[in-house]
Design a protein around this motif. Structure first.
Motif, PDB file in Angstrom:
ATOM      1  N   UNK A  83      48.508 122.543 -15.027  1.00  0.00           N
ATOM      2  CA  UNK A  83      47.137 123.358 -14.974  1.00  0.00           C
ATOM      3  C   UNK A  83      46.790 123.064 -13.390  1.00  0.00           C
ATOM      4  N   UNK A  84      45.736 123.862 -12.942  1.00  0.00           N
ATOM      5  CA  UNK A  84      45.635 123.828 -11.607  1.00  0.00           C
ATOM      6  C   UNK A  84      45.285 122.361 -11.037  1.00  0.00           C
ATOM      7  N   UNK A  85      45.416 121.962  -9.810  1.00  0.00           N
ATOM      8  CA  UNK A  85      45.209 120.554  -9.448  1.00  0.00           C
ATOM      9  C   UNK A  85      43.824 120.562  -9.380  1.00  0.00           C
ATOM     10  N   UNK A  86      42.908 121.452  -9.193  1.00  0.00           N
ATOM     11  CA  UNK A  86      41.545 121.103  -9.198  1.00  0.00           C
ATOM     12  C   UNK A  86      41.014 120.553 -10.517  1.00  0.00           C
ATOM     13  N   UNK A  87      41.765 120.887 -11.862  1.00  0.00           N
ATOM     14  CA  UNK A  87      41.128 120.648 -13.041  1.00  0.00           C
ATOM     15  C   UNK A  87      41.441 119.197 -13.291  1.00  0.00           C
ATOM     16  N   UNK A  94      34.579 113.650 -13.760  1.00  0.00           N
ATOM     17  CA  UNK A  94      33.768 113.493 -14.896  1.00  0.00           C
ATOM     18  C   UNK A  94      33.793 111.993 -15.717  1.00  0.00           C
ATOM     19  N   UNK A  95      35.109 111.522 -15.613  1.00  0.00           N
ATOM     20  CA  UNK A  95      35.292 110.008 -16.165  1.00  0.00           C
ATOM     21  C   UNK A  95      34.541 109.324 -15.352  1.00  0.00           C
TER      22      UNK A  95
END
Length: 99
Positions: A83-87, A94-95
């Motif tokens: 997945x892209x690093x930003x994900x 969020x956590x």
């Protein structure tokens, strides 16, 4: 004797037969190993025959047990999908916000 019991006994008999055949192949390979070191043609022929016999036995075992083994695939592996690093950064944020 019920039909199911006879079917199970037939399957067990086939599996035992395949196991005995594999043991016989191991003994053959052990005894032929010294001879085939001197003859490349016989070594290739023996290897091909054993490969074919093993595939037949594998197919019979699969039909009896319903278990299919994954085939080994040779070649160059592809590029890993990431997945892209930003994900990952968004997930961490969020956590952290939840805590």
């Amino acid at each position: 004797m019920s039909l199911l019991r006879r079917e199970q006994e037939a399957k067990l008999s086939l599996i035992e037969s395949i196991a005995h055949s594999q043991q016989a192949l191991a003994r053959i390979l052990d005894s032929v190993a010294s001879v085939s070191a001197h003859s490349e043609v016989s070594a290739r022929s023996l290897a091909e025959n054993i490969r074919l016999l093993s595939r037949y036995q594998e197919e019979m075992s699969r039909m009896v047990t319903g278990i299919q083994l994954a085939r080994i695939q040779h070649g160059e592996p592809g590029v890993p999908w990431l997945k892209d690093p930003g994900y990952a950064i968004r997930m961490v944020r969020n956590i952290q916000e939840e805590c």
